[in-house]
Design a protein around this motif. Structure first.
Motif, mmCIF file in Angstrom:
data_model
loop_
_atom_site.group_PDB
_atom_site.id
_atom_site.type_symbol
_atom_site.label_atom_id
_atom_site.label_comp_id
_atom_site.label_asym_id
_atom_site.label_seq_id
_atom_site.Cartn_x
_atom_site.Cartn_y
_atom_site.Cartn_z
ATOM 1 N N PRO A 2 61.625 -24.319 -16.345
ATOM 2 C CA PRO A 2 62.795 -23.730 -17.014
ATOM 3 C C PRO A 2 63.356 -22.529 -16.237
ATOM 4 C CG PRO A 2 61.101 -24.217 -18.626
ATOM 5 C CD PRO A 2 60.487 -24.417 -17.262
ATOM 6 N N GLN A 3 62.488 -21.766 -15.617
ATOM 7 C CA GLN A 3 62.961 -20.650 -14.799
ATOM 8 C C GLN A 3 63.746 -21.160 -13.591
ATOM 9 O OE1 GLN A 3 62.967 -17.237 -15.145
ATOM 10 N NE2 GLN A 3 62.432 -17.816 -17.237
ATOM 11 N N ALA A 4 63.285 -22.261 -13.015
ATOM 12 C CA ALA A 4 64.008 -22.851 -11.885
ATOM 13 C C ALA A 4 65.396 -23.316 -12.326
ATOM 14 C CB ALA A 4 63.217 -24.011 -11.288
ATOM 15 N N ASP A 5 65.466 -23.950 -13.483
ATOM 16 C CA ASP A 5 66.769 -24.381 -13.991
ATOM 17 C C ASP A 5 67.698 -23.195 -14.225
ATOM 18 O OD1 ASP A 5 66.725 -27.237 -14.118
ATOM 19 O OD2 ASP A 5 65.356 -27.116 -15.824
ATOM 20 N N ALA A 6 67.142 -22.075 -14.660
ATOM 21 C CA ALA A 6 67.957 -20.898 -14.964
ATOM 22 C C ALA A 6 68.284 -20.068 -13.719
ATOM 23 C CB ALA A 6 67.238 -20.019 -15.990
ATOM 24 N N ALA A 7 67.350 -19.970 -12.778
ATOM 25 C CA ALA A 7 67.490 -19.001 -11.693
ATOM 26 C C ALA A 7 68.021 -19.575 -10.381
ATOM 27 C CB ALA A 7 66.148 -18.320 -11.435
ATOM 28 N N LEU A 8 67.756 -20.850 -10.102
ATOM 29 C CA LEU A 8 68.224 -21.409 -8.839
ATOM 30 C C LEU A 8 69.735 -21.607 -8.886
ATOM 31 C CD1 LEU A 8 65.138 -21.948 -8.519
ATOM 32 C CD2 LEU A 8 65.758 -24.040 -7.310
ATOM 33 N N THR A 9 70.364 -21.429 -7.751
ATOM 34 C CA THR A 9 71.797 -21.677 -7.653
ATOM 35 C C THR A 9 72.046 -23.182 -7.725
ATOM 36 O OG1 THR A 9 71.798 -21.903 -5.254
ATOM 37 C CG2 THR A 9 72.089 -19.650 -6.151
ATOM 38 N N ARG B 280 60.388 -16.701 -6.273
ATOM 39 C CA ARG B 280 59.668 -15.532 -5.750
ATOM 40 C C ARG B 280 60.653 -14.420 -5.408
ATOM 41 N NH1 ARG B 280 56.634 -17.982 -2.209
ATOM 42 N NH2 ARG B 280 54.698 -17.943 -3.368
ATOM 43 N N ALA B 281 61.774 -14.793 -4.812
ATOM 44 C CA ALA B 281 62.800 -13.808 -4.446
ATOM 45 C C ALA B 281 63.393 -13.131 -5.680
ATOM 46 C CB ALA B 281 63.904 -14.478 -3.629
ATOM 47 N N LYS B 282 63.347 -13.817 -6.817
ATOM 48 C CA LYS B 282 63.866 -13.251 -8.069
ATOM 49 C C LYS B 282 62.787 -12.467 -8.813
ATOM 50 C CE LYS B 282 67.874 -15.803 -8.408
ATOM 51 N NZ LYS B 282 69.173 -15.321 -8.629
#
Length: 158
Positions: free
Chosen positions: A123-130, A61-63
């Protein structure tokens, strides 16, 4: 696929939830109410939703990933209410006639929901989370417990 990605781990949990529900339904077909299978399905599903809403969705959400997260949360609410109704209908040993239909409804809701979540959110979580955010998810999946009074955002005080 690397089984340490969030996508792989979360998809595996989807299969575990489906299996627990299907085990419960199989018990009904055999004229046995396997409360342990329903409890396993409930615990797995609610904890899975907690992981998403507490650990995965906030960074996404922050992204800027607002609309898909809102859809997922709305569907979580529908799934949670169906699961609550199912648990109520099973009761303390007496199974309402509506239980098999409610199980089919829950499995259908999960199929529709997971069909969006798996190719879009994970896939977004894999790409966007630190890395530290991903590690927090993995650590929680291994040994975390959700707060006992927690409910998803679209049901109440989540």
């Amino acid at each position: 696929m690397d089984d340490t990605t969030l996508t792989a781990l979360m998809e595996r949990e989807h299969h575990d939830v489906d299996e627990a529900i299907e085990d419960f339904v199989q018990g009904l077909r055999e004229r046995h109410v396997r409360h342990q299978d329903l409890r396993r399905a409930t615990d797995l599903l609610q904890r899975h939703i907690y992981i998403e809403e507490a650990l995965i969705f906030p960074p996404l959400r922050a992204k800027g990933m607002l609309a898909p997260i809102l859809v997922m949360e709305r569907e979580h609410g529908e799934i949670w209410r169906t699961l609550d109704a199912l648990n109520l209908e099973v009761g303390s040993g007496t199974v309402a006639d509506s239980v098999p239909d409610r199980c089919r409804q829950l499995l259908h809701e999960l199929e529709v929901h997971n069909g969006k979540e798996e190719p879009i959110i994970y896939p977004q979580a894999d790409a966007a989370l630190t890395d530290s955010q991903k590690d927090a998810v993995r650590d929680f999946m291994r040994s975390g417990t959700m707060p006992t009074d927690w409910v998803c955002a679209q049901v109440g005080n989540g």
